[in-house]
Design a protein around this motif. Structure first.
Motif, mmCIF file in Angstrom:
data_model
loop_
_atom_site.group_PDB
_atom_site.id
_atom_site.type_symbol
_atom_site.label_atom_id
_atom_site.label_comp_id
_atom_site.label_asym_id
_atom_site.label_seq_id
_atom_site.Cartn_x
_atom_site.Cartn_y
_atom_site.Cartn_z
ATOM 1 N N VAL A 100 0.819 -1.214 0.000
ATOM 2 C CA VAL A 100 0.000 0.000 0.000
ATOM 3 C C VAL A 100 0.857 1.271 0.000
ATOM 4 N N PRO A 101 1.784 1.452 0.941
ATOM 5 C CA PRO A 101 2.598 2.673 0.888
ATOM 6 C C PRO A 101 3.463 2.760 -0.359
ATOM 7 N N ASN A 102 3.905 1.621 -0.872
ATOM 8 C CA ASN A 102 4.708 1.641 -2.097
ATOM 9 C C ASN A 102 3.894 2.124 -3.284
ATOM 10 N N ALA A 103 2.663 1.636 -3.401
ATOM 11 C CA ALA A 103 1.788 2.088 -4.484
ATOM 12 C C ALA A 103 1.428 3.557 -4.312
ATOM 13 N N GLU A 104 1.161 3.965 -3.083
ATOM 14 C CA GLU A 104 0.799 5.360 -2.829
ATOM 15 C C GLU A 104 1.932 6.308 -3.203
ATOM 16 N N ALA A 105 3.154 5.883 -2.976
ATOM 17 C CA ALA A 105 4.302 6.732 -3.309
ATOM 18 C C ALA A 105 4.415 6.965 -4.815
ATOM 19 N N GLU A 106 3.926 6.009 -5.601
ATOM 20 C CA GLU A 106 4.003 6.144 -7.056
ATOM 21 C C GLU A 106 2.814 6.895 -7.663
ATOM 22 N N LEU A 107 1.772 7.057 -6.891
ATOM 23 C CA LEU A 107 0.546 7.629 -7.445
ATOM 24 C C LEU A 107 0.693 9.057 -7.972
ATOM 25 N N PRO A 108 1.324 9.988 -7.244
ATOM 26 C CA PRO A 108 1.381 11.363 -7.755
ATOM 27 C C PRO A 108 2.012 11.465 -9.137
ATOM 28 N N LEU A 109 3.120 10.763 -9.345
ATOM 29 C CA LEU A 109 3.789 10.806 -10.645
ATOM 30 C C LEU A 109 2.920 10.157 -11.723
ATOM 31 N N LEU A 110 2.243 9.071 -11.373
ATOM 32 C CA LEU A 110 1.368 8.400 -12.333
ATOM 33 C C LEU A 110 0.222 9.310 -12.747
ATOM 34 N N LEU A 111 -0.402 9.969 -11.782
ATOM 35 C CA LEU A 111 -1.522 10.854 -12.088
ATOM 36 C C LEU A 111 -1.065 12.038 -12.937
ATOM 37 N N GLU A 112 0.124 12.540 -12.621
ATOM 38 C CA GLU A 112 0.670 13.661 -13.407
ATOM 39 C C GLU A 112 0.923 13.228 -14.846
ATOM 40 N N SER A 113 1.446 12.019 -15.016
ATOM 41 C CA SER A 113 1.750 11.559 -16.376
ATOM 42 C C SER A 113 0.489 11.328 -17.199
ATOM 43 N N LEU A 114 -0.615 11.028 -16.532
ATOM 44 C CA LEU A 114 -1.877 10.785 -17.227
ATOM 45 C C LEU A 114 -2.636 12.080 -17.506
ATOM 46 N N GLY A 115 -2.234 13.149 -16.852
ATOM 47 C CA GLY A 115 -2.879 14.441 -17.063
ATOM 48 C C GLY A 115 -4.299 14.512 -16.550
ATOM 49 N N VAL A 116 -4.640 13.687 -15.563
ATOM 50 C CA VAL A 116 -5.991 13.692 -14.994
ATOM 51 C C VAL A 116 -6.064 14.779 -13.924
ATOM 52 N N GLN A 117 -7.024 15.666 -14.060
ATOM 53 C CA GLN A 117 -7.112 16.826 -13.177
ATOM 54 C C GLN A 117 -8.181 16.623 -12.095
ATOM 55 N N GLY A 118 -7.938 17.237 -10.939
ATOM 56 C CA GLY A 118 -8.950 17.321 -9.892
ATOM 57 C C GLY A 118 -9.190 16.052 -9.105
ATOM 58 N N VAL A 119 -8.289 15.079 -9.201
ATOM 59 C CA VAL A 119 -8.480 13.855 -8.423
ATOM 60 C C VAL A 119 -7.833 14.014 -7.046
ATOM 61 N N ARG A 120 -8.282 13.208 -6.107
ATOM 62 C CA ARG A 120 -7.786 13.299 -4.733
ATOM 63 C C ARG A 120 -7.328 11.925 -4.272
ATOM 64 N N ALA A 129 -6.968 5.267 -1.784
ATOM 65 C CA ALA A 129 -8.077 5.480 -2.704
ATOM 66 C C ALA A 129 -7.822 6.709 -3.567
ATOM 67 N N VAL A 130 -8.269 6.637 -4.802
ATOM 68 C CA VAL A 130 -8.184 7.773 -5.728
ATOM 69 C C VAL A 130 -9.614 8.182 -6.077
ATOM 70 N N HIS A 131 -9.993 9.380 -5.640
ATOM 71 C CA HIS A 131 -11.347 9.889 -5.836
ATOM 72 C C HIS A 131 -11.382 10.839 -7.035
ATOM 73 N N THR A 132 -12.410 10.691 -7.853
ATOM 74 C CA THR A 132 -12.533 11.556 -9.040
ATOM 75 C C THR A 132 -13.729 12.502 -8.960
ATOM 76 N N ARG A 133 -14.454 12.516 -7.865
ATOM 77 C CA ARG A 133 -15.687 13.303 -7.760
ATOM 78 C C ARG A 133 -15.454 14.794 -7.985
ATOM 79 N N ARG A 134 -14.255 15.295 -7.640
ATOM 80 C CA ARG A 134 -13.965 16.724 -7.803
ATOM 81 C C ARG A 134 -13.353 17.052 -9.166
ATOM 82 N N SER A 135 -13.157 16.043 -9.997
ATOM 83 C CA SER A 135 -12.601 16.281 -11.330
ATOM 84 C C SER A 135 -13.636 16.982 -12.209
ATOM 85 N N PRO A 136 -13.185 17.808 -13.181
ATOM 86 C CA PRO A 136 -14.139 18.421 -14.116
ATOM 87 C C PRO A 136 -14.984 17.389 -14.853
ATOM 88 N N ASP A 137 -14.429 16.193 -15.048
ATOM 89 C CA ASP A 137 -15.154 15.096 -15.706
ATOM 90 C C ASP A 137 -14.966 13.838 -14.862
#
Length: 256
Positions: A100-120, A129-137
């Motif tokens: 879990v902590p290993n995957a979490e450490a990789e998440l910010p870079l992964l999300l940045e590379s995908l260009g997905v905005q507004g996720v938490r 958990a990765v929440h998309t409710r605040r994303s524009p889409d």
């Protein structure tokens, strides 16, 4: 429902937390339990064999978001899908998984590379958990993340738990159905009701039916998830409907 009313001492009442006892909100940290829920659960807990909250959240978080829950007679909180257990003021759990902590450490870079905005990203201790409710889409972001997060989970020995505008990476080997089934056996239940709102609750519905006990499955209905309503014995209108159902159950038990 009749078996619960006529033999409440043998009944186990299981409930999800988010979307069932607590309305869904954009920021999970801002969730709060329905104001009437602790009171009606306390009345129910004094009458039935056991009340169990089965949730993906850590038990401590569910209790913090639900003032008054700790006073519900005999309440058990099976958190992290059953990996953690709160009972009588104490939490018991196996050591946290390293993936879990290993995957979490990789998440910010992964999300940045995908260009997905507004996720938490939500750190849940034994899951992330990765929440998309605040994303524009929100729906588009969820679709774009599903495969990359599945690959990340597999890399670290985790599984993906989909939910309402959320994808959760967690350890394998436990789900709400397994947790509920073990609890029913432990308590020697003679009847069971489970109330949920999301896809993760389908396993608990299956456990109710697999138990062979008189049981009822209840969906806290929403427009976001229809699969649960299609499998439920009863559908109510969100947390308000859940509270009304529990109030009616308390009244029926009291009259019997």
């Amino acid at each position: 429902m009749e078996a619960i009313v006529h033999d409440p001492a043998g009944a186990v009442i299981g409930l999800d937390f988010d979307g069932t006892l607590s309305p869904i909100v954009p920021d999970p940290a801002q969730a709060v339990i329905h104001p009437k829920a602790p009171g009606v659960l306390a009345e129910l807990g004094a009458r039935v064999g056991a009340v169990a909250i089965v949730t993906g959240r850590p038990p401590a978080t569910a209790l913090a978001l639900g003032p008054g829950l700790a006073d519900v007679p005999g309440l058990v909180v099976l958190g992290h899908y059953g990996f953690e257990r709160w009972e009588d003021g104490r939490v018991s759990a196996p050591p946290p998984p390293p993936g879990v902590p290993n995957a979490e450490a990789e998440l910010p870079l992964l999300l940045e590379s995908l260009g997905v905005q507004g996720v938490r990203i939500e750190d849940k201790g034994r899951a992330v958990a990765v929440h998309t409710r605040r994303s524009p889409d929100p729906e588009g972001a969820l679709a774009a993340l599903r495969e990359p997060l599945a690959k990340l989970a597999d890399k670290h020995g985790l599984v993906i738990e989909p939910g309402r505008m959320v994808l959760e990476l967690r350890p394998p080997g436990m789900d709400k159905g397994h947790a509920l089934g073990l609890f029913l056996t432990e308590r020697e239940a003679r009847s069971v009701m489970f109330v949920g709102d999301d896809l993760g609750d389908l396993a608990a519905f299956d456990a109710v039916r697999a138990s062979g006990l008189p049981g009822v499955t209840v969906c806290s209905g929403s427009t976001e998830v229809t699969a649960l309503a299609e499998r439920a014995d009863l559908v109510v209108d969100g947390p308000d409907g859940v509270v009304r159902l529990l109030e009616e159950l308390v009244s029926a038990i009291t009259r019997s």
